[in-house]
Design a protein around this motif. Structure first.
Motif, PDB file in Angstrom:
ATOM      1  N   LEU A 100       0.680  -1.267  -0.170  1.00 35.65           N
ATOM      2  CA  LEU A 100       0.010   0.034  -0.021  1.00 35.65           C
ATOM      3  C   LEU A 100       0.694   1.176  -0.098  1.00 35.65           C
ATOM      4  O   LEU A 100       0.340   2.289  -0.046  1.00 35.65           O
ATOM      5  CB  LEU A 100      -0.931   0.062   1.154  1.00 35.65           C
ATOM      6  CG  LEU A 100      -1.855  -1.123   1.104  1.00 35.65           C
ATOM      7  CD1 LEU A 100      -2.988  -1.282   2.408  1.00 35.65           C
ATOM      8  CD2 LEU A 100      -3.046  -0.972  -0.016  1.00 35.65           C
ATOM      9  N   ALA A 101       2.164   1.211   0.109  1.00 32.63           N
ATOM     10  CA  ALA A 101       2.982   2.259   0.132  1.00 32.63           C
ATOM     11  C   ALA A 101       2.787   2.984  -1.093  1.00 32.63           C
ATOM     12  O   ALA A 101       3.166   4.249  -1.529  1.00 32.63           O
ATOM     13  CB  ALA A 101       4.232   1.893   0.323  1.00 32.63           C
ATOM     14  N   HIS A 102       2.365   2.359  -2.325  1.00 30.37           N
ATOM     15  CA  HIS A 102       2.485   2.851  -3.809  1.00 30.37           C
ATOM     16  C   HIS A 102       1.210   3.783  -3.640  1.00 30.37           C
ATOM     17  O   HIS A 102       1.003   4.713  -4.494  1.00 30.37           O
ATOM     18  CB  HIS A 102       1.865   1.795  -4.677  1.00 30.37           C
ATOM     19  CG  HIS A 102       3.047   0.906  -5.116  1.00 30.37           C
ATOM     20  ND1 HIS A 102       3.806   1.251  -6.092  1.00 30.37           N
ATOM     21  CD2 HIS A 102       3.417  -0.217  -4.618  1.00 30.37           C
ATOM     22  CE1 HIS A 102       4.751   0.447  -6.154  1.00 30.37           C
ATOM     23  NE2 HIS A 102       4.739  -0.474  -5.376  1.00 30.37           N
ATOM     24  N   PHE A 103       0.367   3.804  -2.373  1.00 30.77           N
ATOM     25  CA  PHE A 103      -0.564   4.825  -2.402  1.00 30.77           C
ATOM     26  C   PHE A 103      -0.304   6.068  -1.814  1.00 30.77           C
ATOM     27  O   PHE A 103      -1.352   7.046  -1.750  1.00 30.77           O
ATOM     28  CB  PHE A 103      -2.115   4.223  -1.990  1.00 30.77           C
ATOM     29  CG  PHE A 103      -2.527   3.173  -3.019  1.00 30.77           C
ATOM     30  CD1 PHE A 103      -3.399   3.348  -3.926  1.00 30.77           C
ATOM     31  CD2 PHE A 103      -1.946   1.906  -2.937  1.00 30.77           C
ATOM     32  CE1 PHE A 103      -3.824   2.531  -4.838  1.00 30.77           C
ATOM     33  CE2 PHE A 103      -2.616   0.939  -3.688  1.00 30.77           C
ATOM     34  CZ  PHE A 103      -3.213   1.256  -4.606  1.00 30.77           C
ATOM     35  N   ILE A 104       0.822   6.300  -1.371  1.00 31.46           N
ATOM     36  CA  ILE A 104       1.302   7.505  -0.606  1.00 31.46           C
ATOM     37  C   ILE A 104       1.103   8.562  -1.724  1.00 31.46           C
ATOM     38  O   ILE A 104       1.723   8.401  -2.894  1.00 31.46           O
ATOM     39  CB  ILE A 104       2.454   7.308  -0.084  1.00 31.46           C
ATOM     40  CG1 ILE A 104       2.292   6.433   1.098  1.00 31.46           C
ATOM     41  CG2 ILE A 104       3.118   8.769   0.527  1.00 31.46           C
ATOM     42  CD1 ILE A 104       3.791   5.977   1.778  1.00 31.46           C
ATOM     43  N   ASN A 105       0.593   9.682  -1.481  1.00 30.71           N
ATOM     44  CA  ASN A 105       0.588  10.749  -2.446  1.00 30.71           C
ATOM     45  C   ASN A 105       1.809  11.460  -2.675  1.00 30.71           C
ATOM     46  O   ASN A 105       2.405  12.213  -1.942  1.00 30.71           O
ATOM     47  CB  ASN A 105      -0.400  12.036  -2.095  1.00 30.71           C
ATOM     48  CG  ASN A 105      -0.653  13.137  -3.042  1.00 30.71           C
ATOM     49  OD1 ASN A 105       0.002  12.961  -4.168  1.00 30.71           O
ATOM     50  ND2 ASN A 105      -1.235  13.785  -2.874  1.00 30.71           N
ATOM     51  N   GLU A 106       2.470  11.059  -3.753  1.00 29.35           N
ATOM     52  CA  GLU A 106       3.917  11.467  -4.161  1.00 29.35           C
ATOM     53  C   GLU A 106       3.635  12.416  -5.709  1.00 29.35           C
ATOM     54  O   GLU A 106       4.771  12.671  -6.296  1.00 29.35           O
ATOM     55  CB  GLU A 106       4.931  10.488  -4.500  1.00 29.35           C
ATOM     56  CG  GLU A 106       5.133   9.848  -2.938  1.00 29.35           C
ATOM     57  CD  GLU A 106       6.027  10.575  -2.072  1.00 29.35           C
ATOM     58  OE1 GLU A 106       6.550  11.527  -2.621  1.00 29.35           O
ATOM     59  OE2 GLU A 106       6.415  10.533  -0.815  1.00 29.35           O
ATOM     60  N   GLY A 107       2.565  12.315  -6.134  1.00 27.17           N
ATOM     61  CA  GLY A 107       2.294  13.054  -7.418  1.00 27.17           C
ATOM     62  C   GLY A 107       2.655  12.292  -8.561  1.00 27.17           C
ATOM     63  O   GLY A 107       2.707  12.533  -9.869  1.00 27.17           O
ATOM     64  N   THR A 108       3.017  10.817  -8.381  1.00 37.42           N
ATOM     65  CA  THR A 108       3.136   9.821  -9.146  1.00 37.42           C
ATOM     66  C   THR A 108       1.969   9.016  -9.597  1.00 37.42           C
ATOM     67  O   THR A 108       1.230   8.956  -8.623  1.00 37.42           O
ATOM     68  CB  THR A 108       4.596   8.988  -8.913  1.00 37.42           C
ATOM     69  OG1 THR A 108       4.132   8.349  -7.592  1.00 37.42           O
ATOM     70  CG2 THR A 108       5.744   9.846  -9.055  1.00 37.42           C
ATOM     71  N   PRO A 109       1.938   8.239 -10.756  1.00 41.08           N
ATOM     72  CA  PRO A 109       0.869   7.220 -10.924  1.00 41.08           C
ATOM     73  C   PRO A 109       0.680   6.089  -9.862  1.00 41.08           C
ATOM     74  O   PRO A 109       1.719   5.789  -9.185  1.00 41.08           O
ATOM     75  CB  PRO A 109       1.062   6.650 -12.204  1.00 41.08           C
ATOM     76  CG  PRO A 109       1.992   7.778 -13.121  1.00 41.08           C
ATOM     77  CD  PRO A 109       2.852   8.393 -11.886  1.00 41.08           C
ATOM     78  N   ILE A 110      -0.475   5.926  -9.517  1.00 41.35           N
ATOM     79  CA  ILE A 110      -0.868   4.624  -8.619  1.00 41.35           C
ATOM     80  C   ILE A 110      -1.522   3.466  -9.309  1.00 41.35           C
ATOM     81  O   ILE A 110      -2.022   3.704 -10.342  1.00 41.35           O
ATOM     82  CB  ILE A 110      -1.403   5.218  -7.384  1.00 41.35           C
ATOM     83  CG1 ILE A 110      -2.894   5.642  -7.829  1.00 41.35           C
ATOM     84  CG2 ILE A 110      -0.865   6.285  -6.674  1.00 41.35           C
ATOM     85  CD1 ILE A 110      -4.007   6.014  -6.554  1.00 41.35           C
ATOM     86  N   PRO A 111      -1.175   2.341  -8.755  1.00 42.25           N
ATOM     87  CA  PRO A 111      -1.438   1.060  -9.758  1.00 42.25           C
ATOM     88  C   PRO A 111      -3.229   1.229  -9.368  1.00 42.25           C
ATOM     89  O   PRO A 111      -3.818   1.866  -8.775  1.00 42.25           O
ATOM     90  CB  PRO A 111      -1.239   0.012  -8.732  1.00 42.25           C
ATOM     91  CG  PRO A 111       0.147   0.565  -7.824  1.00 42.25           C
ATOM     92  CD  PRO A 111      -0.203   2.146  -7.670  1.00 42.25           C
ATOM     93  N   LYS A 112      -3.763   0.595 -10.815  1.00 44.14           N
ATOM     94  CA  LYS A 112      -5.178   0.412 -10.754  1.00 44.14           C
ATOM     95  C   LYS A 112      -5.620  -0.717 -10.278  1.00 44.14           C
ATOM     96  O   LYS A 112      -4.724  -1.864 -10.648  1.00 44.14           O
ATOM     97  CB  LYS A 112      -5.691   0.644 -12.143  1.00 44.14           C
ATOM     98  CG  LYS A 112      -5.511   2.094 -12.759  1.00 44.14           C
ATOM     99  CD  LYS A 112      -6.026   2.155 -14.168  1.00 44.14           C
ATOM    100  CE  LYS A 112      -5.423   3.492 -14.857  1.00 44.14           C
ATOM    101  NZ  LYS A 112      -3.889   3.696 -14.659  1.00 44.14           N
TER     102      LYS A 112
END
Length: 342
Positions: free
Chosen positions: A120-132
């Motif tokens: 779920l670290a992928h969903f931290i808002n860094e302005g980069t695309p997140i997985p669908k």
């Protein structure tokens, strides 16, 4: 608890890193980690020393995270902590601290699964695309190697896992054979950049389903090195770049053989990596190469979210809270916490 402005304190203490983070909604305000150098002299993490260091570090680390984020304990809406899996003594320190703080502040808490948090670290808002959703996540760390189908932040299914050593163990154990310091994975990664990945051939296992095996690789490297040192005592030093590149290439091919297979069988082309080994430059490069060849949409975490950190615990806590999965004071640390709750 206001969903408009949710401030979460994340606490991570599963192994030898004490970490605290402050998350506001989906944005990290601070992410502070204290590492434990004492284990290097022992060639691995000593659980008793780790738990003692957590006791020393946890209050200063939480305090530093609060100050860096410019918030106070009164601003905290939710406490998220790692329940497991991990080292029992280390987990107990973080769990007890979270429970005490929850009681003192009268704030809710959530218990986070360590490997769920890596994903779920992928969903931290860094302005980069997140997985669908759904996406496949290859989770690779010192203790875990898994292929996970992620249907939602709270619904994940393990499709395959290692039957013996984890990928991180394979890196560290083969590095130890080569005489590199602990942890050896980063040394193999560094030397591999200068070597020929096809210089030496090591065994690749034949494992059913989407599972992995790495213990045979360790044995293959050990016997090969022993044989070559008899002929040339300086063999490792003279060939460390090629040896590192060949070992890394073998580990990556074992991983990607199963990743390609699961993507083809499921038809899922949203592909992510997570966990400590996802910091490996060879793995990151190979994922991008495979993504271009196979038309995958690939997601690679920032380096600071690859290794154990509290930011990932906080974002996982956010999703658990939104799903009303709160913990109470009866919660306890679980060193072997199952990936999916039964």
């Amino acid at each position: 608890m206001s969903q408009q402005s949710l401030v979460i304190l994340g606490i991570e203490s599963s192994c030898d890193d004490t970490s605290a983070a402050i998350l506001k909604n989906d944005t990290i305000l601070s992410n502070v980690t204290a590492s434990q150098a004492i284990h290097e002299q022992y060639g691995g993490v000593v659980p008793e020393l780790a738990s003692r260091a957590h006791q020393q570090n946890i209050i200063p680390v939480v305090d530093a995270a609060l100050k860096k984020a410019s918030v106070t304990l009164k601003d905290i809406d939710l406490i998220a902590f790692t329940q497991g899996p991990g080292l029992m003594g280390s987990l107990v320190v973080g769990t007890a601290f979270a429970k005490s703080l929850s009681l003192a502040l009268n704030k809710p808490m959530v218990a986070v699964h360590h490997m769920h948090a890596h994903i779920l670290a992928h969903f931290i808002n860094e302005g980069t695309p997140i997985p669908k959703f759904p996406f496949i996540c290859l989770t690779v760390s010192g203790g875990h190697t898994q292929l996970v189908r992620v249907n939602s932040p709270v619904e994940m299914i393990v499709l395959g896992s290692t039957i013996d050593d984890a990928a991180g163990e394979a890196f560290d154990k083969t590095a130890k054979i080569l005489g590199f310091p602990y942890p050896g994975g980063p040394f193999i990664d560094r030397f591999a950049k200068e070597g020929n990945p096809k210089a030496f051939t090591f065994s690749k296992p034949q494992v059913g389903g989407y599972n992995f095996s790495f213990s045979g690789l360790k044995t293959s490297v050990l016997y090969f090195i022993r044989k070559e040192i008899v002929k040339n005592p300086h063999f490792i030093e003279e060939n460390k770049a090629d040896l590192s590149a060949s070992i890394q290439d073998t580990i990556l091919e074992i991983l990607f053989k199963q990743l390609r297979k699961v993507s083809k069988d499921t038809g899922i082309t949203e592909i992510a990596i997570a966990g400590g080994v996802s910091a490996n430059s060879g793995l990151r490069s190979k994922l991008q190469e495979e993504g271009e060849k196979l038309n995958w949409n690939v997601y690679i975490p920032k380096f600071e979210y690859c290794t154990d950190n509290a930011a990932m615990i906080a974002i996982a806590g956010k999703f658990l809270a939104e799903n009303q999965q709160f913990a109470d004071q009866n919660i306890s640390a679980n060193a072997r916490l199952p990936f999916v709750k039964s």
